[in-house]
Scaffold this motif. Structure first.
Motif, mmCIF file in Angstrom:
data_model
loop_
_atom_site.group_PDB
_atom_site.id
_atom_site.type_symbol
_atom_site.label_atom_id
_atom_site.label_comp_id
_atom_site.label_asym_id
_atom_site.label_seq_id
_atom_site.Cartn_x
_atom_site.Cartn_y
_atom_site.Cartn_z
ATOM 1 N N GLY A 245 0.824 -1.212 0.000
ATOM 2 C CA GLY A 245 0.000 0.000 0.000
ATOM 3 C C GLY A 245 0.853 1.256 0.000
ATOM 4 O O GLY A 245 0.682 2.150 -0.843
ATOM 5 N N ASP B 133 9.377 3.197 7.399
ATOM 6 C CA ASP B 133 8.899 1.894 7.882
ATOM 7 C C ASP B 133 9.686 1.525 9.138
ATOM 8 O O ASP B 133 10.877 1.826 9.255
ATOM 9 C CB ASP B 133 9.066 0.801 6.829
ATOM 10 C CG ASP B 133 8.125 -0.381 7.100
ATOM 11 O OD1 ASP B 133 7.158 -0.553 6.319
ATOM 12 O OD2 ASP B 133 8.344 -1.106 8.095
ATOM 13 N N LYS B 134 9.006 0.838 10.063
ATOM 14 C CA LYS B 134 9.698 0.434 11.294
ATOM 15 C C LYS B 134 10.675 -0.710 11.025
ATOM 16 O O LYS B 134 11.607 -0.935 11.786
ATOM 17 C CB LYS B 134 8.696 0.062 12.384
ATOM 18 C CG LYS B 134 7.864 -1.157 12.100
ATOM 19 C CD LYS B 134 6.901 -1.398 13.255
ATOM 20 C CE LYS B 134 6.040 -2.619 12.986
ATOM 21 N NZ LYS B 134 4.989 -2.798 13.950
ATOM 22 N N ARG C 62 11.603 -7.576 4.653
ATOM 23 C CA ARG C 62 10.961 -7.984 5.909
ATOM 24 C C ARG C 62 9.790 -8.917 5.572
ATOM 25 O O ARG C 62 9.203 -8.852 4.507
ATOM 26 C CB ARG C 62 10.489 -6.770 6.717
ATOM 27 C CG ARG C 62 9.425 -5.897 6.045
ATOM 28 C CD ARG C 62 8.040 -6.191 6.567
ATOM 29 N NE ARG C 62 6.982 -5.421 5.943
ATOM 30 C CZ ARG C 62 6.324 -5.792 4.861
ATOM 31 N NH1 ARG C 62 6.627 -6.902 4.241
ATOM 32 N NH2 ARG C 62 5.344 -5.059 4.373
ATOM 33 N N GLY D 140 -0.920 -15.292 2.776
ATOM 34 C CA GLY D 140 -1.001 -16.477 1.922
ATOM 35 C C GLY D 140 -0.051 -16.376 0.751
ATOM 36 O O GLY D 140 0.154 -17.332 0.017
ATOM 37 N N ALA E 4 -0.387 -15.006 -2.098
ATOM 38 C CA ALA E 4 -0.942 -15.050 -3.461
ATOM 39 C C ALA E 4 -1.003 -13.640 -4.034
ATOM 40 O O ALA E 4 -1.584 -12.741 -3.435
ATOM 41 C CB ALA E 4 -2.333 -15.667 -3.433
ATOM 42 N N ARG F 253 6.151 -13.111 0.778
ATOM 43 C CA ARG F 253 6.086 -11.652 0.928
ATOM 44 C C ARG F 253 7.448 -11.060 1.259
ATOM 45 O O ARG F 253 7.718 -9.899 0.923
ATOM 46 C CB ARG F 253 5.043 -11.288 1.996
ATOM 47 C CG ARG F 253 3.604 -11.577 1.592
ATOM 48 C CD ARG F 253 3.074 -10.559 0.597
ATOM 49 N NE ARG F 253 3.045 -9.227 1.136
ATOM 50 C CZ ARG F 253 2.051 -8.696 1.834
ATOM 51 N NH1 ARG F 253 0.956 -9.401 2.037
ATOM 52 N NH2 ARG F 253 2.113 -7.455 2.300
ATOM 53 N N VAL G 212 6.909 4.912 13.971
ATOM 54 C CA VAL G 212 6.044 6.062 14.242
ATOM 55 C C VAL G 212 5.195 5.750 15.473
ATOM 56 O O VAL G 212 4.589 4.675 15.563
ATOM 57 C CB VAL G 212 5.154 6.370 13.009
ATOM 58 C CG1 VAL G 212 4.164 7.482 13.321
ATOM 59 C CG2 VAL G 212 6.030 6.747 11.819
ATOM 60 N N ASP H 92 -4.467 -2.107 4.371
ATOM 61 C CA ASP H 92 -5.065 -2.693 5.579
ATOM 62 C C ASP H 92 -5.437 -1.631 6.606
ATOM 63 O O ASP H 92 -6.393 -1.800 7.366
ATOM 64 C CB ASP H 92 -4.100 -3.700 6.233
ATOM 65 C CG ASP H 92 -4.137 -5.053 5.527
ATOM 66 O OD1 ASP H 92 -4.764 -5.156 4.458
ATOM 67 O OD2 ASP H 92 -3.533 -6.011 6.055
ATOM 68 N N GLY I 70 -5.711 -8.924 -0.045
ATOM 69 C CA GLY I 70 -5.657 -7.507 0.314
ATOM 70 C C GLY I 70 -4.580 -6.737 -0.415
ATOM 71 O O GLY I 70 -4.586 -5.500 -0.406
HETATM 72 C C1 LIG Z 1 -2.731 -15.006 7.078
HETATM 73 C C2 LIG Z 1 -2.994 -13.998 5.983
HETATM 74 C C3 LIG Z 1 -3.105 -14.431 4.668
HETATM 75 C C4 LIG Z 1 -3.276 -13.501 3.630
HETATM 76 N N1 LIG Z 1 -3.258 -13.931 2.336
HETATM 77 C C5 LIG Z 1 -3.292 -13.051 1.310
HETATM 78 C C6 LIG Z 1 -3.074 -13.458 -0.024
HETATM 79 O O1 LIG Z 1 -2.791 -14.628 -0.304
HETATM 80 N N2 LIG Z 1 -3.139 -12.519 -1.016
HETATM 81 C C7 LIG Z 1 -3.389 -11.205 -0.742
HETATM 82 O O2 LIG Z 1 -3.467 -10.395 -1.680
HETATM 83 N N3 LIG Z 1 -3.554 -10.774 0.538
HETATM 84 C C8 LIG Z 1 -3.487 -11.657 1.568
HETATM 85 N N4 LIG Z 1 -3.600 -11.211 2.863
HETATM 86 C C9 LIG Z 1 -3.810 -9.771 3.120
HETATM 87 C C10 LIG Z 1 -2.514 -8.978 2.895
HETATM 88 O O3 LIG Z 1 -1.472 -9.559 3.635
HETATM 89 C C11 LIG Z 1 -2.684 -7.497 3.288
HETATM 90 O O4 LIG Z 1 -3.903 -7.027 2.773
HETATM 91 C C12 LIG Z 1 -1.536 -6.630 2.761
HETATM 92 O O5 LIG Z 1 -0.344 -6.939 3.395
HETATM 93 C C13 LIG Z 1 -1.841 -5.135 2.963
HETATM 94 O O6 LIG Z 1 -0.741 -4.360 2.583
HETATM 95 P P1 LIG Z 1 -0.409 -2.988 3.363
HETATM 96 O O7 LIG Z 1 0.687 -2.349 2.600
HETATM 97 O O8 LIG Z 1 -1.665 -2.241 3.597
HETATM 98 O O9 LIG Z 1 0.078 -3.443 4.805
HETATM 99 P P2 LIG Z 1 1.363 -4.290 5.265
HETATM 100 O O10 LIG Z 1 1.780 -5.184 4.167
HETATM 101 O O11 LIG Z 1 1.007 -4.894 6.571
HETATM 102 O O12 LIG Z 1 2.493 -3.201 5.467
HETATM 103 C C14 LIG Z 1 2.461 -2.314 6.553
HETATM 104 C C15 LIG Z 1 3.865 -1.784 6.799
HETATM 105 O O13 LIG Z 1 3.788 -0.780 7.813
HETATM 106 C C16 LIG Z 1 4.906 -0.921 8.685
HETATM 107 N N5 LIG Z 1 4.521 -0.349 9.981
HETATM 108 C C17 LIG Z 1 3.570 -0.799 10.822
HETATM 109 N N6 LIG Z 1 3.483 -0.019 11.911
HETATM 110 C C18 LIG Z 1 4.414 0.959 11.764
HETATM 111 C C19 LIG Z 1 4.831 2.055 12.581
HETATM 112 N N7 LIG Z 1 4.247 2.307 13.754
HETATM 113 N N8 LIG Z 1 5.829 2.843 12.123
HETATM 114 C C20 LIG Z 1 6.434 2.593 10.914
HETATM 115 N N9 LIG Z 1 6.079 1.559 10.118
HETATM 116 C C21 LIG Z 1 5.083 0.757 10.531
HETATM 117 C C22 LIG Z 1 5.155 -2.429 8.741
HETATM 118 O O14 LIG Z 1 6.496 -2.731 9.110
HETATM 119 C C23 LIG Z 1 4.834 -2.844 7.295
HETATM 120 O O15 LIG Z 1 5.977 -2.877 6.474
HETATM 121 C C24 LIG Z 1 -3.436 -12.110 3.920
HETATM 122 C C25 LIG Z 1 -3.343 -11.684 5.262
HETATM 123 C C26 LIG Z 1 -3.110 -12.605 6.276
HETATM 124 C C27 LIG Z 1 -2.979 -12.125 7.695
#
Ligand SMILES: Cc1cc2nc3c(=O)[nH]c(=O)nc-3n(C[C@H](O)[C@H](O)[C@H](O)COP(=O)(O)OP(=O)(O)OC[C@H]3O[C@@H](n4cnc5c(N)ncnc54)[C@H](O)[C@@H]3O)c2cc1C
Length: 411
Positions: free
Chosen positions: A16, A36-37, A42, A47, A49, A109, A132, A297, A309
């Motif tokens: 995202g 990023d923390k 990382r 899953g 996918a 991932r 943060v 998320d 997601g």
């Molecule tokens: C078990 C499981 C299975 C899944 N399977 C799938 C799948 O197969 N396919 C799919 O498309 N989606 C899947 N998802 C959903 C998917 O993992 C998320 O929707 C996706 O990671 C969202 O991306 P994001 O960038 O919003 O968040 P994230 O990928 O969680 O990234 C958030 C980032 O923010 C950083 N961060 C957090 N807090 C702080 C802070 N306080 N200060 C600085 N940095 C911070 C973290 O280190 C991280 O790098 C699954 C989720 C789970 C739990």
């Protein structure tokens, strides 16, 4: 070291946040800090996918070829099994096995997110290992972030707009008053990496196993004989039934008539089974305000049926970037001016999230699942209808309408 002020600070370098950064550059914004923390690469419990939607956005960003440089496995269809054990294989429409064009793939991932983050890092300033902890708030506007470096140094960095891309337990969402989601809008899920699972076939596998209904057990193929294996169900159900998810996964693998054979020689890696939460798009969370925007998320955008997601995290990054660039040009960072982000995002994905929520509810009906999967096992026409649903939102909506379901059952 980071400067004291930027136009945009993005908190979180997952799919995202990194996509938001790259789309901001595409929209002509240059003063961007991505924090990023963690230090990349990382891990993220998932899953793994990478669906057609994620592939589409990666193509738009011009980074899809970089996934070929990291270990991954192409996927060409889905296997479903019903609670009573009937199995069907549904190829993704138009997918020609083992050709160059993979409709989707499975990539750990730890590798996939690093591809996306390193591409963003080439284009914008980044600050890793910076956690943060709070926001700078002035006159009801978010004006920046507060946090700590790895060595414990406290820093405040200002920005015109802060993007919360910090995932499921988003600090940014909490600090702007968006508390925890109701348990019926969250899934709790496990993940383990196994070597030596037999019967892998280039498909993702979703198994509606009795013990975890309404939810499913998955097996996704990875490179080098590995498989990503997990299960998930609504947090509200898990709480009601007081399930221990790790134990349930071990029991299914050891005792279920289909899986005990397939896992006979399988070994889990040293990380074991991990657990994480999925915030679902069945809940329309407030995703913007004065000087702030949420994506991925943090904005609760996961598909309520499939659990995907990444695609929506990247899609929200694209729309957020467009409206942030506009707000910067207009020098207006108010909630009212950022409202167009919410409208465009939910205009694009709201309908499909609603359909998936309906599908999630239908998926909790064991009788219906047994019936439809039995029908599909016998009739090509039913398999074709399910295949069409995987490719097309309108077809999905039509098929799960009361009339569409009746047609499917009577086919
Ligand atoms: C078990 C499981 C299975 C899944 N399977 C799938 C799948 O197969 N396919 C799919 O498309 N989606 C899947 N998802 C959903 C998917 O993992 C998320 O929707 C996706 O990671 C969202 O991306 P994001 O960038 O919003 O968040 P994230 O990928 O969680 O990234 C958030 C980032 O923010 C950083 N961060 C957090 N807090 C702080 C802070 N306080 N200060 C600085 N940095 C911070 C973290 O280190 C991280 O790098 C699954 C989720 C789970 C739990």
């Amino acid at each position: 070291m980071a400067k004291k002020e930027y136009d945009v600070i993005i908190v979180g370098g997952g799919p995202g946040g990194s996509s938001t950064a790259m789309f901001l550059k595409k929209n002509g914004v240059n003063s961007i800090l991505l924090v990023d923390k963690a230090k990349f690469p990382r891990d993220k419990i998932c899953g793994d996918a990478f669906s057609g939607k994620s592939v589409g956005i990666a193509k738009e960003l011009g980074i899809v070829k970089d996934f070929d440089k990291v270990p991954h496995e192409g996927v060409y269809g889905v296997i479903f099994s019903s609670p009573k054990g009937t199995t069907i294989e549904i190829p993704f429409p138009g997918s020609e096995r083992k050709t160059q064009s993979k409709p989707g793939f499975v990539v750990k991932r730890v590798n996939g997110d690093n591809v996306i983050f390193q591409n963003a890092k080439k284009q914008v300033e980044t600050l890793e290992e910076f956690t943060v902890t709070d926001l700078i708030l002035e006159n009801d506007y978010v004006k920046g972030i507060k946090g700590k470096t790895k060595s414990g140094e406290a820093l405040e960095i200002r920005a015109k707009i802060v993007v919360g891309a910090d995932g499921t337990s988003s600090v940014i969402a909490q600090k702007v008053g968006e508390g925890a989601l109701p348990p019926q809008h969250q899934v709790i899920a496990t993940r383990g990496y196994y070597k030596g699972v037999s019967g892998m076939s280039g498909n993702i596998e979703l198994h509606f196993v009795d013990q975890i209904m309404p939810g499913y057990f998955w097996i996704f193929p990875l490179d080098n004989g590995l498989a990503n294996v997990g299960l998930g169900l609504l947090t509200s159900e898990k709480q009601k039934r007081k399930l221990d998810l790790k134990k349930t996964q071990e029991e299914i693998i050891a005792n279920h008539p289909i899986f005990r054979e397939r896992f006979k020689n399988a070994k889990i890696d040293e990380q074991g089974i991990k657990v994480w939460t999925l915030p679902l798009g069945s809940y329309h969370r407030k995703n913007h305000g004065n000087g702030w925007v949420l994506v991925g998320d943090a904005a609760s955008l996961i598909d309520p049926f499939s659990g995907e997601g990444v695609g929506n995290a990247m899609t929200s990054g694209k729309f957020a970037a467009k409206h942030i660039a506009r707000a910067l040009k207009e020098n207006n960072y108010s909630a009212q001016n950022l409202d167009a982000y919410d409208k465009e995002l939910w205009g694009a994905i709201g309908h499909e999230l609603k359909t998936s929520h309906n599908l999630q509810k239908l998926g909790s009906n064991k009788w219906l699942l047994n019936l439809v999967i039995d029908k599909a096992a016998k009739k090509e026409k039913v398999r074709a209808a399910i295949s069409g649903m995987l490719a097309d939102e309108k077809a999905k909506e039509k098929t799960i309408s009361p009339l569409g379901l009746l047609k499917l059952i009577l086919t």
